[in-house]
Design a protein around this motif. Sequence first.
Motif, PDB file in Angstrom:
ATOM      1  N   ILE A 165       0.955  -1.105   0.046  1.00 53.79           N
ATOM      2  CA  ILE A 165       0.023  -0.045   0.118  1.00 53.79           C
ATOM      3  C   ILE A 165       0.915   1.128  -0.043  1.00 53.79           C
ATOM      4  N   VAL A 166       2.005   1.282   0.643  1.00 54.52           N
ATOM      5  CA  VAL A 166       2.717   2.447   0.934  1.00 54.52           C
ATOM      6  C   VAL A 166       3.394   2.634  -0.676  1.00 54.52           C
ATOM      7  N   TRP A 168       2.112   1.726  -3.497  1.00 54.89           N
ATOM      8  CA  TRP A 168       1.037   2.339  -4.311  1.00 54.89           C
ATOM      9  C   TRP A 168       0.937   3.871  -4.035  1.00 54.89           C
ATOM     10  N   VAL A 169       1.025   4.200  -2.824  1.00 54.84           N
ATOM     11  CA  VAL A 169       0.958   5.672  -2.517  1.00 54.84           C
ATOM     12  C   VAL A 169       1.962   6.462  -3.097  1.00 54.84           C
ATOM     13  N   LEU A 170       3.184   6.078  -2.652  1.00 54.29           N
ATOM     14  CA  LEU A 170       4.405   6.767  -3.492  1.00 54.29           C
ATOM     15  C   LEU A 170       4.427   6.725  -4.801  1.00 54.29           C
ATOM     16  N   GLY A 172       1.967   6.503  -7.035  1.00 52.73           N
ATOM     17  CA  GLY A 172       1.142   7.344  -7.130  1.00 52.73           C
ATOM     18  C   GLY A 172       1.294   8.891  -7.596  1.00 52.73           C
ATOM     19  N   LEU A 173       2.089   9.223  -6.348  1.00 57.31           N
ATOM     20  CA  LEU A 173       2.473  10.600  -6.047  1.00 57.31           C
ATOM     21  C   LEU A 173       3.730  10.891  -7.228  1.00 57.31           C
TER      22      LEU A 173
END
Length: 226
Positions: A165-166, A168-170, A172-173
């Motif tokens: 999940i981390v 995915w977040v990084l 996406g940014l």
Amino acid sequence: MTSGPQDPRQGGSGQEPPYGQQPPYGQQPPYGQQPPYGQPPQGQQYGQPQYGQPPQYGQQPGYGYPAAPQGGGWGGPPPAPTARPSTVKLGIYAFLANTLLGLLGSIVTFADFNSLVDDAARQAGVSPDSVRAGVTVGAVIGLLFLAAYLLVLWYAWQGRNWARIVLWVLGGLSVLSGLVGLGNGNGFLALLGVLQLLLCIAGIVLLALKPSNEWYRAEGQRRNRY
């Protein structure tokens, strides 16, 4: 005529069985008489303690609790992790390649460090020493961030869903910033930016596919059982 008192050993009421003989089933021996030596009382199995009597040495009480599972359950060694699907491997490799290309771009950018500092100081109207100190602090923070990012990649490789999940977040940014700055810089840096963008998108998609989801779910259930 009435006969004299009967001998209790010859029958009649209160008759005692001969020595060594057990009374009939369901009949208790007369008061004060013990069963023959080596024979348990009626209705009691051999080796089972009577009600209210503590068990004998080395004997477990006859409770109805099931025995603890032996091996493969609580207290046993956890099974080996399942094989990683190709989607997980390729997704982690894509994020790792994106990181390496980012390091390469930083090396190219700061190849002529002194000229870069002088230009930045001239544009900002500050001394070159101030710019150099700021760049040094930024480089240290970047190295710490890189170490943390590599640690997240390692946990994602080990099947930790929170690490995925981390990523995915990084990721996406990174995709958003890459789309905004697409085409900036010279030819080589622009090419590196496009490759990083594609690798980041590939990593996000590969870790979100069904085989990856099933593997991370299975790894989470395996860890929760042990």
